[in-house]
Scaffold this motif. Structure first.
Motif, PDB file in Angstrom:
ATOM      1  N   VAL A 298       0.706  -0.717  -0.027  1.00 60.72           N
ATOM      2  CA  VAL A 298      -0.095   0.012  -0.050  1.00 60.72           C
ATOM      3  C   VAL A 298       0.849   1.594  -0.257  1.00 60.72           C
ATOM      4  O   VAL A 298       1.824   1.230   0.367  1.00 60.72           O
ATOM      5  CB  VAL A 298      -0.850  -0.074   1.137  1.00 60.72           C
ATOM      6  N   GLU A 299       0.074   2.738  -1.029  1.00 59.04           N
ATOM      7  CA  GLU A 299       0.877   3.462  -0.801  1.00 59.04           C
ATOM      8  C   GLU A 299      -0.025   4.571  -0.251  1.00 59.04           C
ATOM      9  O   GLU A 299      -0.444   4.546  -0.035  1.00 59.04           O
ATOM     10  CB  GLU A 299       1.486   4.257  -1.968  1.00 59.04           C
ATOM     11  N   TYR A 300       1.068   5.771   0.688  1.00 60.88           N
ATOM     12  CA  TYR A 300      -0.367   7.074   0.945  1.00 60.88           C
ATOM     13  C   TYR A 300       0.653   8.126   0.716  1.00 60.88           C
ATOM     14  O   TYR A 300       1.637   8.189   1.191  1.00 60.88           O
ATOM     15  CB  TYR A 300      -0.219   6.629   2.724  1.00 60.88           C
ATOM     16  N   HIS A 301      -0.204   8.459   0.510  1.00 61.09           N
ATOM     17  CA  HIS A 301       0.048  10.074   0.020  1.00 61.09           C
ATOM     18  C   HIS A 301       0.156  11.262   1.693  1.00 61.09           C
ATOM     19  O   HIS A 301      -1.863  11.433   1.101  1.00 61.09           O
ATOM     20  CB  HIS A 301       0.098  10.471  -1.473  1.00 61.09           C
ATOM     21  N   VAL A 302       0.913  11.933   1.413  1.00 56.47           N
ATOM     22  CA  VAL A 302      -0.177  13.686   2.174  1.00 56.47           C
ATOM     23  C   VAL A 302       0.593  14.686   1.511  1.00 56.47           C
ATOM     24  O   VAL A 302       1.795  15.247   1.624  1.00 56.47           O
ATOM     25  CB  VAL A 302       0.712  13.329   3.573  1.00 56.47           C
ATOM     26  N   PRO A 303      -0.437  15.094   0.915  1.00 54.48           N
ATOM     27  CA  PRO A 303      -0.110  17.040   0.257  1.00 54.48           C
ATOM     28  C   PRO A 303       0.382  17.608   0.985  1.00 54.48           C
ATOM     29  O   PRO A 303      -0.338  17.813   2.758  1.00 54.48           O
ATOM     30  CB  PRO A 303      -1.171  16.790  -0.813  1.00 54.48           C
ATOM     31  N   ASN A 304       1.398  18.647   0.842  1.00 58.53           N
ATOM     32  CA  ASN A 304       1.257  20.241   0.779  1.00 58.53           C
ATOM     33  C   ASN A 304       0.477  19.558   3.041  1.00 58.53           C
ATOM     34  O   ASN A 304       0.399  20.451   3.644  1.00 58.53           O
ATOM     35  CB  ASN A 304       0.415  20.615   0.959  1.00 58.53           C
ATOM     36  N   PRO A 305       1.851  18.856   3.811  1.00 61.48           N
ATOM     37  CA  PRO A 305       2.218  18.531   4.830  1.00 61.48           C
ATOM     38  C   PRO A 305       2.300  20.704   5.797  1.00 61.48           C
ATOM     39  O   PRO A 305       1.916  20.021   6.865  1.00 61.48           O
ATOM     40  CB  PRO A 305       3.114  17.699   5.612  1.00 61.48           C
ATOM     41  N   ARG A 306       2.218  21.437   5.356  1.00 55.87           N
ATOM     42  CA  ARG A 306       2.816  22.488   5.706  1.00 55.87           C
ATOM     43  C   ARG A 306       1.817  23.388   6.737  1.00 55.87           C
ATOM     44  O   ARG A 306       1.822  24.609   6.524  1.00 55.87           O
ATOM     45  CB  ARG A 306       3.676  23.670   4.780  1.00 55.87           C
ATOM     46  N   LYS A 307       0.690  22.593   5.641  1.00 59.96           N
ATOM     47  CA  LYS A 307      -0.639  23.634   5.405  1.00 59.96           C
ATOM     48  C   LYS A 307      -1.495  23.235   7.347  1.00 59.96           C
ATOM     49  O   LYS A 307      -2.014  23.897   7.887  1.00 59.96           O
ATOM     50  CB  LYS A 307      -1.667  23.288   4.779  1.00 59.96           C
ATOM     51  N   LEU A 308      -0.727  22.443   7.496  1.00 63.24           N
ATOM     52  CA  LEU A 308      -1.623  22.111   8.290  1.00 63.24           C
ATOM     53  C   LEU A 308      -1.145  22.654   9.899  1.00 63.24           C
ATOM     54  O   LEU A 308      -0.023  22.689  10.052  1.00 63.24           O
ATOM     55  CB  LEU A 308      -1.061  20.181   9.257  1.00 63.24           C
ATOM     56  N   GLU A 309      -1.677  23.070  11.322  1.00 67.57           N
ATOM     57  CA  GLU A 309      -1.406  23.588  12.374  1.00 67.57           C
ATOM     58  C   GLU A 309      -0.264  22.856  12.658  1.00 67.57           C
ATOM     59  O   GLU A 309       0.750  23.570  13.469  1.00 67.57           O
ATOM     60  CB  GLU A 309      -2.766  24.298  13.290  1.00 67.57           C
ATOM     61  N   LYS A 310      -0.966  21.764  13.245  1.00 67.81           N
ATOM     62  CA  LYS A 310      -0.104  19.858  13.797  1.00 67.81           C
ATOM     63  C   LYS A 310       0.120  19.537  12.474  1.00 67.81           C
ATOM     64  O   LYS A 310      -0.813  19.169  12.371  1.00 67.81           O
ATOM     65  CB  LYS A 310      -0.536  19.829  15.051  1.00 67.81           C
TER      66      LYS A 310
END
Length: 137
Positions: free
Chosen positions: A75-87
């Motif tokens: 399986v593969e998982y993608h997290v787009p633009n993690p910088r937008k997250l407060e945490k």
């Protein structure tokens, strides 16, 4: 039915790779089953705080994670633009695979996009990898 599990709490220094690399630790389990088995895999990564930013960092960076069983992608998982997250969001990945009798390896790999220049590892708080093996037939 057998359960395998390991937890990592140690942070690892160093910049994130833009090539597929083993997650620090490495985040892997060796499991041994006497019969062919179906395995249910759960990987979780916990993070603290927001990634450090620099003016030249690309806000469109991405993170990718993979679970491999005996070197094959499950399986593969993608997290787009993690910088937008407060945490930085915790990541939870699940997969199912079948293994032959004998020893098998389950591992988590990661990479950042070419634009990803921040250090994810300084924010890593805890990682856990669990496998439930159920004999087939």
């Amino acid at each position: 039915m057998n359960r395998y599990s390991k937890i990592w709490k140690k942070r690892v220094e160093g910049a994130i790779s833009s090539e597929w690399s083993p997650f620090p630790g490495p985040m892997s389990l060796r499991i041994k089953e006497e019969k062919p088995s179906k395995i249910f895999i759960s990987a979780s990564l916990g993070f603290k705080g927001k990634p450090a930013t620099r003016d030249h960092d690309n806000p469109n960076s991405s993170l990718y994670y993979r679970i491999l069983v005996n070197g094959e992608k499950v399986v593969e998982y993608h997290v787009p633009n993690p910088r937008k997250l407060e945490k930085l969001s915790d990541v939870s990945i699940q997969g199912v695979s079948e293994i032959p009798p004998g020893e098998s390896t389950v591992e988590v790999y990661y990479k950042g996009s070419k634009q990803c220049s921040w250090n994810i590892r300084q924010n890593q708080a805890e990682a856990e990898l669990s496998v439930l093996a159920v004999p087939v037939n």
